[in-house]
Design a protein around this motif. Structure first.
Motif, PDB file in Angstrom:
ATOM      1  N   LEU A 237      37.808  26.569  38.894  1.00  0.00           N
ATOM      2  CA  LEU A 237      37.708  27.893  38.284  1.00  0.00           C
ATOM      3  C   LEU A 237      36.251  28.140  37.935  1.00  0.00           C
ATOM      4  O   LEU A 237      35.656  27.387  37.155  1.00  0.00           O
ATOM      5  CB  LEU A 237      38.581  27.956  37.033  1.00  0.00           C
ATOM      6  N   GLU A 238      35.643  29.165  38.537  1.00  0.00           N
ATOM      7  CA  GLU A 238      34.208  29.394  38.393  1.00  0.00           C
ATOM      8  C   GLU A 238      33.924  30.831  37.958  1.00  0.00           C
ATOM      9  O   GLU A 238      34.640  31.759  38.349  1.00  0.00           O
ATOM     10  CB  GLU A 238      33.508  29.143  39.737  1.00  0.00           C
ATOM     11  N   VAL A 239      32.894  30.984  37.154  1.00  0.00           N
ATOM     12  CA  VAL A 239      32.417  32.320  36.788  1.00  0.00           C
ATOM     13  C   VAL A 239      31.260  32.670  37.709  1.00  0.00           C
ATOM     14  O   VAL A 239      30.285  31.915  37.813  1.00  0.00           O
ATOM     15  CB  VAL A 239      31.971  32.377  35.312  1.00  0.00           C
ATOM     16  N   ILE A 240      31.372  33.770  38.412  1.00  0.00           N
ATOM     17  CA  ILE A 240      30.348  34.217  39.353  1.00  0.00           C
ATOM     18  C   ILE A 240      29.998  35.670  39.037  1.00  0.00           C
ATOM     19  O   ILE A 240      30.569  36.275  38.124  1.00  0.00           O
ATOM     20  CB  ILE A 240      30.832  34.104  40.816  1.00  0.00           C
ATOM     21  N   ARG A 241      29.070  36.231  39.784  1.00  0.00           N
ATOM     22  CA  ARG A 241      28.746  37.646  39.632  1.00  0.00           C
ATOM     23  C   ARG A 241      29.255  38.412  40.847  1.00  0.00           C
ATOM     24  O   ARG A 241      28.980  38.048  41.984  1.00  0.00           O
ATOM     25  CB  ARG A 241      27.238  37.868  39.473  1.00  0.00           C
ATOM     26  N   VAL A 242      30.030  39.440  40.581  1.00  0.00           N
ATOM     27  CA  VAL A 242      30.576  40.290  41.627  1.00  0.00           C
ATOM     28  C   VAL A 242      30.193  41.727  41.328  1.00  0.00           C
ATOM     29  O   VAL A 242      30.418  42.210  40.212  1.00  0.00           O
ATOM     30  CB  VAL A 242      32.115  40.153  41.709  1.00  0.00           C
ATOM     31  N   ASN A 243      29.573  42.401  42.277  1.00  0.00           N
ATOM     32  CA  ASN A 243      29.111  43.777  42.089  1.00  0.00           C
ATOM     33  C   ASN A 243      28.278  43.923  40.820  1.00  0.00           C
ATOM     34  O   ASN A 243      28.378  44.904  40.079  1.00  0.00           O
ATOM     35  CB  ASN A 243      30.302  44.735  42.062  1.00  0.00           C
TER      36      ASN A 243
END
Length: 286
Positions: A237-243
């Motif tokens: 489970l990862e936190v990424i940047r989307v838009n």
């Protein structure tokens, strides 16, 4: 040609992505336009920005026509393709553009093709009505009406800017922490009472076929499957940047499982978008 490409590729990608909701299609449109530009007489390029934008809008309109039947036959809810990164590093800053927020793209799906073109050219790219009228081959009066109609369909008055508040890192971390712990009360506290969850599996993988409303139903829908998924060996489970905003990504040994994007209003989660269709996750794999 190279100079024009370097100068306008970011603008044209932004336009194409907002008109199609697809990273893949947007990249293809930009490449296709510059391939065709080789055969364009130099006298037509006296105003290259306007000419290139018109080529992009026409190409996107053609794509919409060909995709209309597929959209009608699409299983369940259709969501835009998340934008995580671009193949061309020089275009990476486009990802941070607020006008490309995911919630904005979802709102754009309410518009007709012409309304969408007028809205994007005016609101996102700052074109004046004279320029827009020339690009879409309609009168300025008609373009103003289309812009006003687009605002109404998106739930805004004509004199308001459309604001879509993406999640801050703390929203995503609080949300994921509450789900991992199975803390129902904490989940309810961070969800807006009128929250709506929309999932897109495209008929390829399991996903809710219809939007799920209210925080009680959303919490019930997420708690069991989410906790079960995160206990499986190999799940990350990862936190990424989307838009341009924080989002979460679920990855297994087989690849990307899901991407979740949160839309926040008044510090509470108002919309949850979960993209599961594998065809729409190719850009969020790294």
């Amino acid at each position: 040609m190279k100079e024009l490409y370097e100068k306008y590729k970011k603008l044209l990608f932004k336009l194409a992505y907002q008109l199609t909701g697809s990273v893949t299609d947007a990249e293809d449109v930009v490449q296709d336009v510059f391939v065709k530009l080789v055969d364009v007489p130099p006298e037509k390029l006296k105003e290259p920005k306007a000419y290139l934008c018109k080529m992009v809008t026409n190409r996107c309109r053609d794509l919409y026509k060909s995709a209309r039947k597929k959209r009608e036959q699409y299983y369940g809810e259709w969501l835009p393709e998340p934008l995580h990164h671009l193949n061309n590093d020089a275009m990476e800053e486009v990802v941070r553009d607020e006008q490309l927020s995911y919630a904005m793209l979802v709102l754009l799906e309410r518009l007709s093709p012409t309304e969408r073109i007028v809205f994007v050219l005016r609101e996102a790219l700052g074109f004046d009505y004279r320029e827009i009228a020339e690009l879409v081959e309609k009168s300025e009066v008609n373009c103003r009406k289309l812009f006003s109609r687009a605002h109404a369909k998106m739930g805004m008055s004509p004199d308001q800017s459309v604001v879509t508040e993406g999640a801050a890192p703390e929203h995503v971390h609080q949300f994921l922490s509450a789900l991992k712990q199975g803390n129902l009360q904490q989940i309810l506290a961070i969800l807006d009472p009128e929250v709506v969850l929309v999932a897109d599996g495209g008929g390829r993988v399991l996903a809710a076929a219809e939007p799920i409303p209210t925080r009680e139903r959303v919490a019930q829908f997420l708690l069991g499957p989410f906790r079960q998924a995160t206990t499986i060996e190999g799940i990350q489970l990862e936190v990424i940047r989307v838009n341009g905003h924080p989002a979460f990504r679920i990855r297994s040994s087989e690849g990307i499982h899901s991407v979740g994007i949160l839309h926040v209003e008044n510090q509470r989660i108002h919309n949850i978008y979960i993209v599961r269709n594998p065809d729409k996750l190719t850009q969020v794999g790294e």
